[in-house]
Design a protein around this motif. Structure first.
Motif, mmCIF file in Angstrom:
data_model
loop_
_atom_site.group_PDB
_atom_site.id
_atom_site.type_symbol
_atom_site.label_atom_id
_atom_site.label_comp_id
_atom_site.label_asym_id
_atom_site.label_seq_id
_atom_site.Cartn_x
_atom_site.Cartn_y
_atom_site.Cartn_z
ATOM 1 N N SER A 150 0.856 -1.202 0.050
ATOM 2 C CA SER A 150 0.041 -0.022 0.051
ATOM 3 C C SER A 150 1.015 1.260 0.010
ATOM 4 O O SER A 150 0.262 2.401 -0.265
ATOM 5 N N ASN A 171 -3.874 -3.016 -1.720
ATOM 6 C CA ASN A 171 -3.848 -1.684 -2.494
ATOM 7 C C ASN A 171 -5.362 -1.330 -3.185
ATOM 8 O O ASN A 171 -5.509 -0.592 -3.760
ATOM 9 N N VAL A 183 -9.291 -0.218 -1.560
ATOM 10 C CA VAL A 183 -10.224 0.172 -0.431
ATOM 11 C C VAL A 183 -11.697 -0.534 -0.955
ATOM 12 O O VAL A 183 -12.194 -0.369 -2.070
ATOM 13 N N ASN A 228 -6.403 3.133 -3.358
ATOM 14 C CA ASN A 228 -5.381 3.758 -2.508
ATOM 15 C C ASN A 228 -4.231 4.174 -3.239
ATOM 16 O O ASN A 228 -4.186 4.193 -4.265
ATOM 17 N N TRP A 231 0.801 8.060 0.274
ATOM 18 C CA TRP A 231 0.282 6.930 1.072
ATOM 19 C C TRP A 231 -0.906 7.432 1.772
ATOM 20 O O TRP A 231 -0.983 8.348 2.329
ATOM 21 N N SER A 232 -1.863 6.601 1.456
ATOM 22 C CA SER A 232 -3.214 6.967 2.035
ATOM 23 C C SER A 232 -3.957 5.861 2.950
ATOM 24 O O SER A 232 -5.031 5.941 3.521
ATOM 25 N N TYR A 235 -4.183 1.635 3.862
ATOM 26 C CA TYR A 235 -4.551 0.333 3.246
ATOM 27 C C TYR A 235 -6.038 0.567 3.097
ATOM 28 O O TYR A 235 -6.726 0.410 2.009
ATOM 29 N N GLU A 236 -6.870 1.307 3.830
ATOM 30 C CA GLU A 236 -8.215 1.722 3.705
ATOM 31 C C GLU A 236 -8.646 3.189 3.559
ATOM 32 O O GLU A 236 -9.659 3.259 3.638
ATOM 33 N N GLY A 237 -7.599 3.833 3.166
ATOM 34 C CA GLY A 237 -7.843 5.394 2.857
ATOM 35 C C GLY A 237 -7.981 5.728 1.351
ATOM 36 O O GLY A 237 -7.063 5.090 0.612
ATOM 37 N N ALA A 238 -9.068 5.999 1.038
ATOM 38 C CA ALA A 238 -9.407 6.273 -0.538
ATOM 39 C C ALA A 238 -8.209 7.534 -0.864
ATOM 40 O O ALA A 238 -8.083 8.377 -0.201
ATOM 41 N N HIS A 239 -7.886 7.217 -2.168
ATOM 42 C CA HIS A 239 -6.765 8.296 -2.949
ATOM 43 C C HIS A 239 -7.473 8.795 -4.163
ATOM 44 O O HIS A 239 -7.768 7.935 -4.804
#
Length: 835
Positions: free
Chosen positions: A269, A302, A304, A310, A389-390, A392-396
């Motif tokens: 990630s 990689n 979400v 991400n 880097w956002s 593992y579960e952060g939307a990018h």
């Protein structure tokens, strides 16, 4: 601190100058890209994944298709090692999205880890069944079987120190390898075999193995081993060189190589970490699959949910978008862990050079050498973008362009791009194209401040360290530390922040929540009234997600306090970003294409990279368009020429005149949008604006449904109106029916808000073994089946957009699953793609 990465220079000596000595600051590190030193066509080998797919639809097609996955490794059909990820089951979605080869880890037929050793007499019938199933598949030529997994540690203990014991274990393995190899060949003479597949590169065993395999005609078709240590970033090149020398010494090969498990938890990630892994594998033209540390179906950290990128996904998207040949890249410290690294490509037909880099903080120079004036002219356009880097579960969102410039090519054919403010966990893309007339638009500046939780004032909490080289299988964490154990009534973390101007800011909290349901903290600003911040559940307390809330702040210093609320939340960092309406100009020259479009760099205006020339309906550009939530967005094509552009989104095709906004419904996450042309068109960009307008989405709550069988309405404080549907499915009579209305005929998106936390208890130390659920959606006599990934909690409701076709009028929409439990349902939203 504030981050201000930008293109600051593009002038051009033979190399970046030495800017330091004993009495001055250290020299700026330089990454050299030699465009005159081709390393051969791109392999795209390093984008593979172990258990990256769990089911058909998890991940979504829109997530898979852009990555052009070369390989995946999955378990045999019906294997007991994990509850999903069966090779034949996922093959349809893999192949329809352009996937290459599927490796089948044959010993994953067993349930225990390490595998139960019941002897070869038990294993051989299983080998027969697996091979017969694959051989009968219509695309059997795209499968590879891996007969043994980590034999140095499992069954054979080839890693023992005692020489005599090693030789006994070795001889037993070699005999069994021959038996299984011949058994596979007897059933399917053409099915490819990979091995020996040790957990590490083994310089003692591999010479023995390959001499025996060569002498006994049982060579594998593909060589595999694992690189699962942070030292792999230092040692892989030497390992690979040793293996190729072994081939030459014995007289076989060269065989394809697949490092079918690579990287540590701290790498997955993280764009800046992934750069070095991918760069070294692509440079050596080997295939490689990211390791499976947590759950199947999210491309190893990689993705979400199942459709939201991400930062790691965007890095692999960039990698897949490279074209032409790779060229030699020389980092300042080759084969050195956690330093500036990169890879690069040159496409002479497109007249584009691209470099992907990352892994270091601060300033860096990217030095392009041998920039051919016959391709680029005497001046280049430079575009720099960042994927961060956002979690593992952060939307990018779509990577932000942080700088555009034009620059002359030096007399010696060199262009130096100087970058400042780089972040170690970020990756950066530098694109060179010929520079036409005019000046590219400069990206809008957006202030951002980052504040680490461990640097704040902490009460009732503990600082923990994760993701260092020494703890490589700890999860990635900003600054390698976070604040946890915030479980006392007085637990709080107090941040001192400073913003440059009065205005609205987005506060993004990087967090972990292992409570299996949404949890809250209480946010106060400058000692004011507390307001709850709600955090969705994450896989565990260190599996990072993000939550964003708006704040209105005056210029200057403020105190932001996050105190214990309902549940326990781990804090990693917070970011404050100057709020702005989302807007992205997707460059057509950097999009995927269909047909044979041309590239026109006559003008550098706008995005700076010129225009894609579409000449007829066969030519097209495919854009990966990010939407922060389900809703309507404004899409505007920027093109010139005599023809018209047609856009296609979620099955809806429509004409899009130049410069005219089109209101289009997009699903949260990635949306594949295709632009084609009638006539001759020069397409510069597709502009997308908006935050997801909701007008036009019809909502149908759980309480609106007509229930049958066991399906019932249950209460939950986390459902949108306090109730949800459960016990749906597991029998044909257990259904929920909704009356819906379509105001117009055509493609619609049905957004299903659901929860699912079914898991298998396989007893694995590091795999969560989450299980997806299937929902059948019936309307007008047609049934659409959709797969719903585990949402980490039965009260943790996610959304999934399902395309359906409707005629105008009123319809009965029925939800069911006759053979298994369906997910729990909070609500439905329905709207036409063109609103």
């Amino acid at each position: 601190m504030t981050i201000a990465a930008a293109v600051t220079a593009a002038t051009l000596g033979a190399a970046a100058p030495d800017r330091g000595d004993a009495d001055e600051p250290a020299a700026v590190p330089a990454l050299t890209v030699d465009l005159g030193a081709s390393e051969g066509p791109l392999l795209y080998g390093a984008n593979g994944a172990l258990y990256g797919l769990s089911d058909d639809g998890v991940p979504s097609d829109a997530i898979l298709a852009p990555l052009k996955l070369s390989t995946i490794t999955q378990k045999p059909e019906g294997g007991a090692q994990h509850p999903n990820g069966d090779a034949l089951t996922v093959s349809d979605s893999f192949f329809r999205n352009g996937g290459g080869d599927i490796y089948v880890m044959m010993q994953d037929i067993y349930a225990e880890w390490p595998y139960e050793d019941l002897g070869l007499d038990d294993y051989l019938p299983k080998v027969d069944s697996i091979v017969e199933q694959i051989a009968a598949h219509p695309r059997a030529d795209r499968f590879v079987v891996v007969p043994f997994n980590e034999p140095d540690q499992i069954w054979y203990r080839l890693d023992v120190a005692d020489t005599a014991q090693y030789e006994r274990n070795r001889d037993r393995f070699l005999a069994d390898w021959s038996t299984v190899h011949d058994r596979i060949r007897a059933i399917s003479p053409t099915l490819r075999i990979a091995g020996p597949n040790e957990a590490r590169y083994d310089r003692r065993f591999l010479p023995d193995f390959y001499r025996y395999a060569y002498d006994h005609d049982v060579l594998p078709d593909i060589t595999t081993w694992h690189e699962l240590s942070p030292d792999s970033l230092r040692d892989f090149q030497s390992n690979h060189d040793h293996y190729r020398a072994l081939e030459r010494e014995i007289g076989f090969g060269p065989l394809p190589v697949n490092i079918d498990e690579y990287a540590n938890r701290r790498d997955l990630s993280v764009p800046g970490q992934l750069v070095q892994w991918v760069g070294m594998f692509e440079r050596n033209k080997v295939f490689a699959d990211q390791a499976y540390w947590d759950m199947a179906g999210n491309l190893d950290g990689n993705v979400v949910h199942d459709n939201i990128p991400n930062g790691g996904w965007w890095f692999f998207r960039w990698y897949a978008a490279l074209t032409g040949d790779t060229v030699r890249v020389t980092p300042p410290s080759p084969d050195t862990i956690d330093t500036l690294q990169g890879l690069a490509s040159l496409d002479t037909a497109k007249r584009q050079a691209q470099a992907l880099l990352g892994g270091a903080d601060g300033p860096a120079d990217v030095v392009f050498e041998q920039v051919d004036p016959a391709l680029f002219g005497d001046r280049v356009s430079v575009t720099v973008a960042e994927t961060r880097w956002s979690g593992y579960e952060g939307a990018h969102p779509a990577p932000r362009v942080i700088g555009r410039a034009t620059a002359p090519v030096g007399a010696d054919g060199t262009v130096t791009v100087s970058l400042t403010g780089l972040e170690r966990m970020s990756a950066y893309r530098v694109v060179l194209t010929p520079a036409g007339a005019d000046t590219p638009d400069q990206p809008a500046e957006q202030w951002r401040g980052t504040y680490e939780a461990e640097d704040a004032r902490i009460a009732g909490g503990e600082i923990y360290t994760h993701g260092t080289v020494a703890n490589a299988n700890g999860y990635a964490t900003s600054g390698t530390r976070d604040v946890g154990s915030l479980n006392r009534e007085d637990s709080q973390v107090e941040f001192t922040v400073e913003v440059p101007a009065d205005g609205t800011y987005d506060l993004t909290v990087f967090h972990g929540n292992q409570s299996d349901a949404p949890a809250t903290q209480l946010l106060t600003v400058d000692g004011g009234e507390p307001a709850p911040v709600t955090y969705p559940a994450t896989l565990n307390r260190t599996y990072r997600g993000t939550v964003t809330v708006p704040l209105t702040l005056s210029a200057g210093r403020h105190t932001l306090t996050l105190a214990k609320g309902d549940g326990e939340v781990t804090l990693d960092k917070i970011e404050l970003t100057e709020a702005a309406e989302p807007f992205t100009a997707y460059e057509a020259t950097l999009a995927d294409t269909t047909g044979a479009p041309g590239y026109d760099y006559a003008s550098a205006a706008g995005t700076g990279t010129g225009a894609l020339v579409l000449d007829g309906a066969a030519d097209g550009a495919v854009f990966d368009v990010y939407a922060p939530r389900d809703g309507y967005y404004r899409l505007t094509p920027r093109h010139t020429g005599e023809g018209m552009v047609t856009l296609e989104a979620h099955g809806e095709r429509f004409t899009a005149p130049a410069g005219q906004e089109q209101r289009v419904l997009l699903a949260a996450g990635n949306n594949r949008i295709t632009a084609t042309a009638a006539g001759h068109v020069a397409l510069a960009a597709l502009e997308v604006a908006g935050a997801g307008e909701r007008t036009g989405l019809a909502t149908h709550q759980a309480a609106d449904a007509r229930l049958a069988g066991t399906t019932e309405l249950a209460a939950s404080p986390h459902a949108s109106e306090g109730t949800y549907l459960r016990w749906l499915g597991d029998g044909a009579d257990n259904t929920a029916a909704f009356t819906v209305r379509a105001e117009q005929a055509g493609p619609h998106l049905l957004i299903v808000h659901y929860a699912n936390d079914e898991r298998a208890d396989n007893g694995h130390a590091y795999n969560s073994d989450v299980i997806s659920r299937i929902l059948d959606i019936q309307v007008d006599g047609a049934t659409t089946s959709a797969t719903f990934r585990n949402s980490y909690g039965w009260q943790n409701f996610w959304g999934k957009a399902v395309p359906i076709e409707l005629s105008a009028g009123t319809h009965t929409l029925t939800l069911s699953n006759p053979t298994a439990h369906a997910p729990d349902i909070d609500r439905l939203e329905l709207a036409p793609v063109r609103g």
